[in-house]
Write a protein that holds these residues in place. Structure first.
Motif, PDB file in Angstrom:
ATOM      1  N   MET A   1      51.278 -24.172 -17.104  1.00  0.00           N
ATOM      2  CA  MET A   1      50.755 -25.474 -17.516  1.00  0.00           C
ATOM      3  C   MET A   1      50.026 -26.163 -16.376  1.00  0.00           C
ATOM      4  O   MET A   1      48.934 -26.702 -16.551  1.00  0.00           O
ATOM      5  N   MET A   2      50.635 -26.126 -15.160  1.00  0.00           N
ATOM      6  CA  MET A   2      49.999 -26.780 -14.013  1.00  0.00           C
ATOM      7  C   MET A   2      48.662 -26.120 -13.686  1.00  0.00           C
ATOM      8  O   MET A   2      47.700 -26.783 -13.311  1.00  0.00           O
ATOM      9  N   PHE A   3      48.589 -24.787 -13.847  1.00  0.00           N
ATOM     10  CA  PHE A   3      47.342 -24.072 -13.580  1.00  0.00           C
ATOM     11  C   PHE A   3      46.230 -24.543 -14.506  1.00  0.00           C
ATOM     12  O   PHE A   3      45.102 -24.779 -14.090  1.00  0.00           O
ATOM     13  N   TYR A   4      46.546 -24.694 -15.813  1.00  0.00           N
ATOM     14  CA  TYR A   4      45.531 -25.110 -16.775  1.00  0.00           C
ATOM     15  C   TYR A   4      45.092 -26.550 -16.544  1.00  0.00           C
ATOM     16  O   TYR A   4      43.926 -26.903 -16.769  1.00  0.00           O
ATOM     17  N   LYS A   5      46.009 -27.389 -16.087  1.00  0.00           N
ATOM     18  CA  LYS A   5      45.624 -28.759 -15.743  1.00  0.00           C
ATOM     19  C   LYS A   5      44.649 -28.769 -14.580  1.00  0.00           C
ATOM     20  O   LYS A   5      43.686 -29.540 -14.564  1.00  0.00           O
ATOM     21  N   GLN A   6      44.893 -27.892 -13.603  1.00  0.00           N
ATOM     22  CA  GLN A   6      44.004 -27.820 -12.448  1.00  0.00           C
ATOM     23  C   GLN A   6      42.613 -27.333 -12.875  1.00  0.00           C
ATOM     24  O   GLN A   6      41.595 -27.831 -12.401  1.00  0.00           O
ATOM     25  N   LEU A   8      41.329 -27.784 -15.822  1.00  0.00           N
ATOM     26  CA  LEU A   8      40.733 -28.900 -16.556  1.00  0.00           C
ATOM     27  C   LEU A   8      40.118 -29.912 -15.607  1.00  0.00           C
ATOM     28  O   LEU A   8      38.977 -30.368 -15.823  1.00  0.00           O
ATOM     29  N   HIS A   9      40.851 -30.284 -14.546  1.00  0.00           N
ATOM     30  CA  HIS A   9      40.328 -31.259 -13.587  1.00  0.00           C
ATOM     31  C   HIS A   9      39.098 -30.703 -12.863  1.00  0.00           C
ATOM     32  O   HIS A   9      38.139 -31.438 -12.611  1.00  0.00           O
ATOM     33  N   THR A  10      39.104 -29.416 -12.538  1.00  0.00           N
ATOM     34  CA  THR A  10      37.945 -28.802 -11.892  1.00  0.00           C
ATOM     35  C   THR A  10      36.735 -28.837 -12.818  1.00  0.00           C
ATOM     36  O   THR A  10      35.616 -29.139 -12.389  1.00  0.00           O
ATOM     37  N   THR A  11      36.962 -28.568 -14.102  1.00  0.00           N
ATOM     38  CA  THR A  11      35.883 -28.605 -15.087  1.00  0.00           C
ATOM     39  C   THR A  11      35.288 -30.006 -15.187  1.00  0.00           C
ATOM     40  O   THR A  11      34.060 -30.177 -15.224  1.00  0.00           O
ATOM     41  N   ILE A  12      36.170 -30.997 -15.220  1.00  0.00           N
ATOM     42  CA  ILE A  12      35.699 -32.384 -15.303  1.00  0.00           C
ATOM     43  C   ILE A  12      34.845 -32.727 -14.085  1.00  0.00           C
ATOM     44  O   ILE A  12      33.771 -33.335 -14.204  1.00  0.00           O
ATOM     45  N   LYS A  13      35.314 -32.342 -12.900  1.00  0.00           N
ATOM     46  CA  LYS A  13      34.553 -32.628 -11.676  1.00  0.00           C
ATOM     47  C   LYS A  13      33.168 -31.986 -11.720  1.00  0.00           C
ATOM     48  O   LYS A  13      32.163 -32.611 -11.374  1.00  0.00           O
ATOM     49  N   LEU A  14      33.106 -30.720 -12.140  1.00  0.00           N
ATOM     50  CA  LEU A  14      31.828 -30.009 -12.182  1.00  0.00           C
ATOM     51  C   LEU A  14      30.852 -30.672 -13.149  1.00  0.00           C
ATOM     52  O   LEU A  14      29.666 -30.856 -12.826  1.00  0.00           O
ATOM     53  N   VAL A  15      31.355 -31.037 -14.322  1.00  0.00           N
ATOM     54  CA  VAL A  15      30.484 -31.658 -15.332  1.00  0.00           C
ATOM     55  C   VAL A  15      29.995 -33.019 -14.852  1.00  0.00           C
ATOM     56  O   VAL A  15      28.795 -33.347 -14.976  1.00  0.00           O
ATOM     57  N   VAL A  16      30.894 -33.823 -14.299  1.00  0.00           N
ATOM     58  CA  VAL A  16      30.513 -35.158 -13.824  1.00  0.00           C
ATOM     59  C   VAL A  16      29.500 -35.068 -12.682  1.00  0.00           C
ATOM     60  O   VAL A  16      28.509 -35.812 -12.653  1.00  0.00           O
ATOM     61  N   VAL A  17      29.724 -34.146 -11.746  1.00  0.00           N
ATOM     62  CA  VAL A  17      28.784 -33.964 -10.631  1.00  0.00           C
ATOM     63  C   VAL A  17      27.413 -33.556 -11.156  1.00  0.00           C
ATOM     64  O   VAL A  17      26.372 -34.073 -10.711  1.00  0.00           O
ATOM     65  N   ALA A  18      27.379 -32.633 -12.114  1.00  0.00           N
ATOM     66  CA  ALA A  18      26.104 -32.180 -12.674  1.00  0.00           C
ATOM     67  C   ALA A  18      25.362 -33.325 -13.351  1.00  0.00           C
ATOM     68  O   ALA A  18      24.149 -33.508 -13.140  1.00  0.00           O
TER      69      ALA A  18
END
Length: 328
Positions: A1-6, A8-18
């Motif tokens: 579960m913790m891995f998938y949360k990480q 998810l947060h990485t995905t959010i960062k990438l999308v927001v930065v783009a």
């Protein structure tokens, strides 16, 4: 579960930065704003420390590529020979200065100069703006995005402690049972792999602590990894036993008691006292009468030595971190 949360947060960062970097580029008049967003995504590393280090090198490499390509195209013109000279010199210099992480964006922006056959200052400045917006957005987002560091580290501590308990429980059974050694050893390999994976994830998470030198959670996990070495030694001792001995049950019960005390508190000191008494009793027993009995008792006594070292590792940790607690 913790891995998938990480993830998810990485995905959010990438999308927001783009989105942010591309939007900034669009409003300042850069035509290739999609490229800005793409380079922004490439500029986000797994940890904050890596993002800072990588983006400094990436930015320097791109500046080097733009300066070198503009100089070579100015001297030799826009032709294949000039492009080859640039590639050889730039790639060599990037690796020589150890800033080659910026190779891809640098080559893309240098190709802009080659395709446009334009080395005017305004055009070059726009290429510099592309990398500046991309790298700058990635850096700012990495600094501002909450990482929930302590929560992740507490999760890793809890998981590793739980797997260490499983390891010791299987060892206590294996010591007295001996049958089905393949199943025990398969479980042994799996737990070793999972504990190593957890510690690797914790090491990556610990890199997010930029301005805090308190690495006690990682030190705790390293302590557990050190203990794991002694547990592995005990498994090997059990594998080498050919005959049974009454001491096996005594040691097995001690290991089961030990499992109940595994946690963040210092209960190792109390267990060391029990272990010392056990060793004294064993030493007072009469000498073995056969070679097999002698070898088995030697291996069992070696297990006691490993248990003692395992406990000393925990004691030394608490000497270094006397007030260790888990805090969010």
């Amino acid at each position: 579960m913790m891995f998938y949360k990480q993830v998810l947060h990485t995905t959010i960062k990438l999308v927001v930065v783009a989105i942010i970097s591309a939007t900034i580029a669009y409003f300042v008049g850069i035509n290739d704003y999609i490229l800005v967003g793409t380079i922004g995504i490439l500029s986000v590393s797994l940890t904050k420390k890596d993002t800072i280090k990588d983006n400094i090198n990436r930015y320097l490499d791109v500046l080097l590529g733009l300066a070198l390509s503009a100089s070579i195209f100015f001297i030799f013109g826009f032709n294949l020979y000039a492009l080859i000279i640039f590639l050889v010199l730039f790639i060599f210099a990037s690796y020589a200065f150890k800033i080659n992480i910026g190779l891809i964006p640098a080559l893309v922006l240098a190709k802009h100069l080659f395709d446009a056959q334009n080395i005017e200052w305004l055009f070059i400045f726009e290429r510099v703006a592309i990398i500046t917006i991309s790298v700058g957005t990635a850096l700012i987002m990495s600094m501002l995005y909450p990482e929930f560091h302590n929560k992740r580290m507490i999760y890793y501590v809890s998981e590793v402690d739980g797997k260490l308990k499983d390891h010791l429980f299987m060892l206590s059974i294996y010591l007295v049972k001996k049958e089905g050694s393949k199943d025990f050893l398969k479980h042994y390999d799996l737990l070793n792999e999972e504990i190593s994976k957890m510690i690797m994830l914790a090491e990556a998470s610990d890199k997010d602590k930029l301005f805090d030198n308190d690495h006690r959670y990682l030190a705790y996990l390293y302590m557990r990894r050190n203990q794991l070495n002694y547990i592995n030694n005990m498994y090997q001792s059990v594998q080498r036993m050919d005959t049974s001995h009454p001491y096996e049950n005594i040691i097995s019960n001690f290991i089961k008691e030990l499992i109940l005390d595994i946690g963040i508190d210092d209960k190792a000191t109390k267990q060391l006292s029990k272990l010392d008494n056990m060793k004294k009793v064993f030493k007072e027993e009469s000498l073995p009468k056969t070679r097999d009995e002698f070898e088995t008792r030697a291996l069992l006594f070696h297990m006691l030595e490993d248990l003692e070292e395992l406990l000393h590792v925990k004691v030394r940790f608490h000497e270094r971190y006397p007030n260790f607690i888990l805090t969010l």
